[in-house]
Design a protein around this motif. Structure first.
Motif, PDB file in Angstrom:
ATOM      1  N   ARG A   1      14.487  15.708  -7.889  1.00  0.00           N
ATOM      2  CA  ARG A   1      15.946  15.845  -7.864  1.00  0.00           C
ATOM      3  C   ARG A   1      16.662  14.529  -7.594  1.00  0.00           C
ATOM      4  NH1 ARG A   1      19.840  16.398  -3.939  1.00  0.00           N
ATOM      5  NH2 ARG A   1      18.267  16.457  -2.285  1.00  0.00           N
ATOM      6  N   GLU A   2      16.104  13.690  -6.741  1.00  0.00           N
ATOM      7  CA  GLU A   2      16.832  12.544  -6.213  1.00  0.00           C
ATOM      8  C   GLU A   2      16.521  11.216  -6.899  1.00  0.00           C
ATOM      9  OE1 GLU A   2      16.873  12.886  -1.654  1.00  0.00           O
ATOM     10  OE2 GLU A   2      15.387  14.379  -2.282  1.00  0.00           O
ATOM     11  N   SER A   3      15.604  11.218  -7.865  1.00  0.00           N
ATOM     12  CA  SER A   3      15.198   9.937  -8.457  1.00  0.00           C
ATOM     13  C   SER A   3      14.826  10.103  -9.922  1.00  0.00           C
ATOM     14  CB  SER A   3      14.008   9.364  -7.684  1.00  0.00           C
ATOM     15  OG  SER A   3      12.807  10.022  -8.054  1.00  0.00           O
ATOM     16  N   ASP A   4      14.364   8.980 -10.513  1.00  0.00           N
ATOM     17  CA  ASP A   4      13.939   9.008 -11.908  1.00  0.00           C
ATOM     18  C   ASP A   4      12.448   9.281 -12.046  1.00  0.00           C
ATOM     19  OD1 ASP A   4      13.002   6.637 -10.887  1.00  0.00           O
ATOM     20  OD2 ASP A   4      13.689   5.382 -12.552  1.00  0.00           O
ATOM     21  N   ALA A   5      11.816   9.773 -10.979  1.00  0.00           N
ATOM     22  CA  ALA A   5      10.381  10.054 -10.993  1.00  0.00           C
ATOM     23  C   ALA A   5      10.132  11.506 -10.617  1.00  0.00           C
ATOM     24  CB  ALA A   5       9.653   9.126 -10.027  1.00  0.00           C
ATOM     25  N   THR A   6       8.883  11.920 -10.694  1.00  0.00           N
ATOM     26  CA  THR A   6       8.490  13.267 -10.303  1.00  0.00           C
ATOM     27  C   THR A   6       7.275  13.187  -9.390  1.00  0.00           C
ATOM     28  OG1 THR A   6       7.050  13.510 -12.240  1.00  0.00           O
ATOM     29  CG2 THR A   6       9.328  14.291 -12.455  1.00  0.00           C
ATOM     30  N   GLY A   7       6.951  14.310  -8.771  1.00  0.00           N
ATOM     31  CA  GLY A   7       5.779  14.358  -7.919  1.00  0.00           C
ATOM     32  C   GLY A   7       6.125  14.265  -6.448  1.00  0.00           C
ATOM     33  N   SER A   8       5.114  14.405  -5.634  1.00  0.00           N
ATOM     34  CA  SER A   8       5.273  14.426  -4.190  1.00  0.00           C
ATOM     35  C   SER A   8       5.372  13.018  -3.611  1.00  0.00           C
ATOM     36  CB  SER A   8       4.075  15.150  -3.560  1.00  0.00           C
ATOM     37  OG  SER A   8       4.066  15.012  -2.160  1.00  0.00           O
ATOM     38  N   VAL A   9       6.281  12.854  -2.650  1.00  0.00           N
ATOM     39  CA  VAL A   9       6.391  11.577  -1.939  1.00  0.00           C
ATOM     40  C   VAL A   9       5.073  11.254  -1.246  1.00  0.00           C
ATOM     41  CG1 VAL A   9       7.586  10.344  -0.082  1.00  0.00           C
ATOM     42  CG2 VAL A   9       8.866  11.889  -1.582  1.00  0.00           C
ATOM     43  N   ALA A  10       4.452  12.261  -0.663  1.00  0.00           N
ATOM     44  CA  ALA A  10       3.222  12.058   0.106  1.00  0.00           C
ATOM     45  C   ALA A  10       2.053  11.599  -0.760  1.00  0.00           C
ATOM     46  CB  ALA A  10       2.851  13.338   0.838  1.00  0.00           C
ATOM     47  N   ASP A  11       2.153  11.765  -2.068  1.00  0.00           N
ATOM     48  CA  ASP A  11       1.072  11.353  -2.970  1.00  0.00           C
ATOM     49  C   ASP A  11       1.265   9.935  -3.506  1.00  0.00           C
ATOM     50  OD1 ASP A  11      -0.189  13.772  -2.677  1.00  0.00           O
ATOM     51  OD2 ASP A  11       0.736  14.663  -4.454  1.00  0.00           O
ATOM     52  N   LYS A  12       2.382   9.309  -3.158  1.00  0.00           N
ATOM     53  CA  LYS A  12       2.704   7.980  -3.692  1.00  0.00           C
ATOM     54  C   LYS A  12       2.478   6.901  -2.634  1.00  0.00           C
ATOM     55  CE  LYS A  12       4.595   9.686  -7.543  1.00  0.00           C
ATOM     56  NZ  LYS A  12       4.034   9.477  -8.892  1.00  0.00           N
ATOM     57  N   THR A  13       2.092   5.717  -3.097  1.00  0.00           N
ATOM     58  CA  THR A  13       2.028   4.570  -2.198  1.00  0.00           C
ATOM     59  C   THR A  13       3.410   3.937  -2.095  1.00  0.00           C
ATOM     60  OG1 THR A  13       1.559   2.973  -3.948  1.00  0.00           O
ATOM     61  CG2 THR A  13      -0.338   4.099  -2.951  1.00  0.00           C
ATOM     62  N   LEU A  14       3.575   3.078  -1.104  1.00  0.00           N
ATOM     63  CA  LEU A  14       4.861   2.404  -0.939  1.00  0.00           C
ATOM     64  C   LEU A  14       5.178   1.554  -2.162  1.00  0.00           C
ATOM     65  CD1 LEU A  14       7.278   1.785   0.838  1.00  0.00           C
ATOM     66  CD2 LEU A  14       5.965  -0.057   1.890  1.00  0.00           C
ATOM     67  N   THR A  15       4.188   0.880  -2.710  1.00  0.00           N
ATOM     68  CA  THR A  15       4.414   0.058  -3.902  1.00  0.00           C
ATOM     69  C   THR A  15       4.921   0.903  -5.059  1.00  0.00           C
ATOM     70  OG1 THR A  15       2.713  -1.519  -3.223  1.00  0.00           O
ATOM     71  CG2 THR A  15       3.321  -1.492  -5.560  1.00  0.00           C
ATOM     72  N   GLU A  16       4.334   2.065  -5.244  1.00  0.00           N
ATOM     73  CA  GLU A  16       4.779   2.955  -6.324  1.00  0.00           C
ATOM     74  C   GLU A  16       6.207   3.430  -6.081  1.00  0.00           C
ATOM     75  OE1 GLU A  16       0.603   5.081  -7.701  1.00  0.00           O
ATOM     76  OE2 GLU A  16       1.589   5.758  -5.856  1.00  0.00           O
ATOM     77  N   LEU A  17       6.526   3.755  -4.858  1.00  0.00           N
ATOM     78  CA  LEU A  17       7.855   4.261  -4.546  1.00  0.00           C
ATOM     79  C   LEU A  17       8.926   3.189  -4.685  1.00  0.00           C
ATOM     80  CD1 LEU A  17       6.904   6.482  -1.498  1.00  0.00           C
ATOM     81  CD2 LEU A  17       7.820   7.292  -3.674  1.00  0.00           C
ATOM     82  N   LYS A  18       8.575   1.944  -4.417  1.00  0.00           N
ATOM     83  CA  LYS A  18       9.556   0.862  -4.534  1.00  0.00           C
ATOM     84  C   LYS A  18      10.016   0.640  -5.968  1.00  0.00           C
ATOM     85  CE  LYS A  18       8.769  -1.967  -0.424  1.00  0.00           C
ATOM     86  NZ  LYS A  18       8.356  -3.299   0.077  1.00  0.00           N
ATOM     87  N   ALA A  19       9.241   1.106  -6.933  1.00  0.00           N
ATOM     88  CA  ALA A  19       9.612   0.938  -8.350  1.00  0.00           C
ATOM     89  C   ALA A  19      10.522   2.061  -8.842  1.00  0.00           C
ATOM     90  CB  ALA A  19       8.350   0.886  -9.208  1.00  0.00           C
TER      91      ALA A  19
END
Length: 288
Positions: A99-117
Motif C-alpha cells: 500500500r505504501e510504496s512501489d514494492a510488494t512483500g513483507s518488510v520482515a523479508d527484506k534487507t535494509l539495502t533492499e528497502l533503501k531502494a
C-alpha cells in the motif's frame, strides 16, 4: 465555518516555519514537565498519527514529520517501527510494502539495502522519490527537538529499539507504545524513567492498571475512541496518568468535515481527554 477557517489560517501563519531547538528534551525532568497532568490545561496535546500526512503527503516519512513539526512546534510525532530481515529498523505502518510504496512483500523479508531502494507513495497513491526512512535517520533528524511516539510493531523487540535510542542519546525525546501491560512492565523494568503508553479499554482494564506497578507514574493511557464516563478519566488523572483518545479511522471524527466534528473534539477534551491522536493535527490544534 468562515470564522473557523480564518482562525485556523491565522494560527498556522503564526507558527509557520518555527522549529524547536536541539536537545529541547534533554533530561527526564523536561519530559516529566511536558506530560505532567494539569487540571487547568487549556489545550490538549496533539499527537500526529503516522506523522499527520495529508492526502498529498507520505506517512511515516521525515518529509512529513518536518512539515508537521514546523507548523506545530509542540506536536507529538507518532511513527511505526519495524524490523528488517538483517535486524535493522525502518518506518512503515503495514507489515507489507504494497500500500505504501512501489514494492510488494513483507518488510520482515527484506534487507535494509533492499528497502533503501524502495520509494514511498502518498496517501492518495502517487509515487514520490522519498525513500523509506530508517529509524536511525529519524533520530538524527530529530536531535531531541520533538517528542516521538514509537509504535513498535509486534515482532519487534522494544528493548532492542530502545538500545538504538540510547545509542543516539535520545531516551528523553521518545515514549514507547506497548501492546500489553506485560510488555510495558518489561520496558519499565529496564527504563524506569521512560514514559510508556498502554491500552486501557474499559473500567475493568482501569482497575487492573490501578493494581499494577505501572500505575506509579510516567504512563499514558490509550483510551477507547468512544468517550467513557467522566469518572473513568478522573481515576486516571488521580494517578497522574494522561488519557489519549484516537479520532482517526472509519466513522471517527477525523473522517467528518471539520465543521461537523468541531464539537466532538471539544467534548472529548471537556470529558477528560488530554491527548488527541489524529490524522489532521493542524486542523484539530486550531480548534483550541
Amino acid at each position: 465555518m468562515k470564522t473557523t477557517s480564518l482562525f485556523l489560517l491565522a494560527f498556522l501563519l503564526a507558527y509557520a516555519g518555527v522549529a524547536q531547538p536541539m536537545n529541547r528534551f534533554r533530561d527526564s525532568q523536561t519530559v516529566d514537565a511536558f506530560f505532567k497532568y494539569r487540571a487547568d490545561r487549556k489545550r490538549p496535546l496533539i499527537l500526529a498519527h503516522r506523522g499527520g500526512p495529508g492526502s498529498a503527503d507520505t506517512e511515516n516519512s521525515i518529509t512529513t514529520f518536518d512539515k508537521t513539526a514546523k507548523a506545530l512546534p509542540d506536536v507529538i510525532i507518532e511513527m511505526d517501527v519495524r524490523l528488517t530481515r538483517d535486524s535493522n529498523y525502518v518506518l512503515l505502518h503495514d507489515p507489507t510494502l504494497d500500500r505504501e510504496s512501489d514494492a510488494t512483500g513483507s518488510v520482515a523479508d527484506k534487507t535494509l539495502t533492499e528497502l533503501k531502494a524502495i520509494k514511498l507513495k502518498t496517501l492518495s497513491g502517487k509515487l514520490t522519490d522519498q525513500p523509506i526512512p530508517t529509524f536511525t535517520d529519524v533520530l538524527k533528524w530529530n536531535r531531541n527537538r520533538y517528542m516521538l511516539a514509537l509504535d513498535v510493531k509486534p515482532g519487534t523487540d522494544p528493548l532492542l529499539v530502545m538500545a538504538e535510542v540510547e545509542k543516539y542519546k535520545a531516551v528523553h525525546s521518545v515514549f514507547v507504545i506497548c501492546y500489553s501491560m506485560a510488555e510495558a512492565q518489561k520496558v519499565r523494568d529496564r527504563y524506569p524513567s521512560l514514559w510508556l503508553a498502554v491500552g486501557v479499554n474499559d473500567m475493568a482494564g482501569l482497575e487492573r492498571l490501578e493494581k499494577s506497578p505501572l500505575a506509579s507514574g510516567r504512563l499514558i493511557a490509550l483510551t477507547p475512541q468512544k468517550l467513557q464516563p467522566v469518572s473513568f478519566y478522573e481515576r486516571l488523572h488521580k494517578l497522574g496518568i494522561l488519557a489519549s483518545v484516537g479520532t482517526y479511522g472509519t466513522g471517527q471524527l477525523d473522517e467528518k468535515p471539520l465543521s461537523e466534528a468541531t464539537m466532538g473534539y471539544r467534548d472529548l477534551v471537556k470529558q477528560g481527554g488530554d491527548i488527541i491522536t489524529t490524522d489532521r493535527p493542524l486542523e484539530v490544534s486550531g480548534l483550541f
